[in-house]
Motif scaffolding. Structure first.
Motif, short mmCIF file in Angstrom:
data_model
loop_
_atom_site.label_atom_id
_atom_site.label_comp_id
_atom_site.label_asym_id
_atom_site.label_seq_id
_atom_site.Cartn_x
_atom_site.Cartn_y
_atom_site.Cartn_z
N VAL A 126 17.69 -2.89 18.48
CA VAL A 126 16.26 -2.96 18.18
C VAL A 126 15.88 -1.88 17.19
O VAL A 126 16.01 -0.68 17.48
N SER A 127 15.46 -2.27 16.01
CA SER A 127 14.88 -1.36 15.01
C SER A 127 15.77 -0.18 14.68
O SER A 127 15.35 0.98 14.80
N LEU A 128 16.97 -0.45 14.22
CA LEU A 128 17.84 0.61 13.72
C LEU A 128 17.64 0.78 12.22
O LEU A 128 17.43 -0.20 11.50
N PRO A 129 17.70 2.00 11.71
CA PRO A 129 17.57 2.21 10.26
C PRO A 129 18.79 1.71 9.51
O PRO A 129 19.88 1.57 10.08
N ASP A 130 18.62 1.46 8.24
CA ASP A 130 19.73 1.03 7.40
C ASP A 130 20.87 2.05 7.47
O ASP A 130 20.63 3.27 7.41
N LEU A 135 25.55 1.16 14.21
CA LEU A 135 25.69 -0.26 13.91
C LEU A 135 27.15 -0.62 13.65
O LEU A 135 27.67 -1.61 14.17
N ALA A 136 27.83 0.21 12.85
CA ALA A 136 29.24 -0.05 12.58
C ALA A 136 30.06 0.03 13.85
O ALA A 136 31.00 -0.75 14.06
N ALA A 140 32.26 -2.96 15.56
CA ALA A 140 33.68 -2.73 15.80
C ALA A 140 34.08 -3.10 17.23
O ALA A 140 35.26 -3.38 17.48
N ARG A 141 33.13 -3.12 18.15
CA ARG A 141 33.43 -3.47 19.54
C ARG A 141 33.73 -4.96 19.71
O ARG A 141 34.25 -5.38 20.75
#
Length: 349
Positions: A126-130, A135-136, A140-141
């Motif tokens: 939810v609402s992560l910055p660029d 995120l990576a 990867a999971r």
């Protein structure tokens, strides 16, 4: 002192390790007497039960969804929009009999170990910055992933609203009333702690995709009405709080010429703008119109706002994860609605 394991208890009782395991995980497979003896020995040896992490790895499931969002826990349980979203996600999780593991990443926290070590079956972002490293790590999971609001990740489901259209609807409302001295107060452009004026470069370089798009909607509507966007005062705040909105309101309302309409990207900021107007003796809506966003804390204050289906968005994200549909890159946009109340009116003549 040697670590007590299932095998330790099995050796003491002269039974198999699997039999001891059944006492904790499948009690229906044992007689009441045998299970009672196993639990008594376990208690005597100080053994509380199998390690849940190890058990989840053996079974291939953890029975929990990981909820990753870019705010503090305290904010999550206080912000009206976040509460509505969490209620929706929790409803979907409860119906499926799974839990939620909340993984907060407050602004500026660039760690990824939180994600790497999380024992979950899927992730809701939810609402992560660029470019956030978490995120990576999530990708990867190789677990099911659904993104809510931002950022859009190709190949994964996305749930949100049409941000440019929603922003444009808010701006078009005050422009349609005749306002031409329009100003903006926004939160959620960057995660660097800045509070103050934001020029066009800073606005366009925002690291939060949804807020970048919402701001773009404001700009589009203003330019279509003949306004020069560079002449629109734009105040950025670091935190979504009523006090931050009040500070923004004071800064904007002390300008000359004074704005007759202020757009905000949250209801909380809009309430702070109303506070600033009251501080300065400015009548709303006679001398100033104010528009919020989300319809989470607006009705009691008579605030005009853009309503978004926060609880429905949460439920949809949860059901996508739990139904197996997260394997399909669906982009699901929920409708938004302009709700006109008492905080907007034509500008003073």
């Amino acid at each position: 002192m040697a670590r007590v394991t299932l095998q330790t208890i099995a050796d003491r009782l002269g039974v198999s390790r699997a039999t001891v395991s059944y006492a904790f995980s499948r009690p229906d497979q044992l007689s009441d007497g045998l299970r009672r003896r196993i639990l008594e020995v376990a208690d005597e040896l100080g053994y509380a039960g199998p390690n849940p992490t190890a058990r989840s790895l053996r079974l291939g499931r953890a029975g929990a969804l990981g909820l990753l969002f870019s705010e503090t826990l305290a904010y999550a349980f206080a912000d009206p929009y976040a509460i509505g979203f969490f209620q929706g996600l929790a409803t979907a999780a409860e119906e499926a009999g799974v839990g939620l593991l909340i993984l907060p990443l407050p602004h500026g926290d660039r760690r990824s170990d939180t994600v790497r070590d999380a024992v979950v079956d899927a992730f809701c972002l939810v609402s992560l910055p660029d470019g956030h490293p978490a995120l990576a790590e999530v990708l990867a999971r190789k677990l099911p992933v659904v993104v809510v609001d931002e950022p859009y990740v190709p190949g994964h489901p996305f749930v949100g609203i049409d941000e440019p259209a929603a922003g444009a609807a808010a701006a078009a409302h005050v422009l349609g009333l005749g306002h031409r001295r329009v100003a903006v107060a926004m939160v959620g452009l960057h995660d660097d702690g800045h509070t103050g004026w934001a020029d066009r470069d800073r606005q366009e370089d925002a690291v939060f995709e949804a807020m970048r798009a919402r701001r773009g909607g404001y700009q589009t509507a203003c330019e279509q009405a003949g306004l020069d966007w560079d002449d629109v005062p734009f105040y950025e705040v670091a935190r979504n709080s009523r006090e931050a909105g009040r500070k923004a309101g004071h800064a904007l309302l002390r300008r000359e010429p004074r704005p007759t309409a202020i757009l905000t990207n949250t209801d909380v900021l809009a309430l702070g703008i109303l506070d600033a107007a009251a501080d300065l003796g400015i009548d709303v809506p006679g001398e100033l119109s104010v528009v919020g966003f989300s319809d989470s804390a607006a009705e009691e204050a008579g605030l005009t706002t853009i309503r978004q289906a926060k609880q429905e968005i949460g439920e949809a994200a949860g059901r996508l994860l739990l139904s197996g549909a997260a394997a399909r890159p669906e982009r699901r946009l929920f409708p938004h609605e302009l709700i006109v109340r008492a905080s907007t009116a034509p500008p003073p003549s």
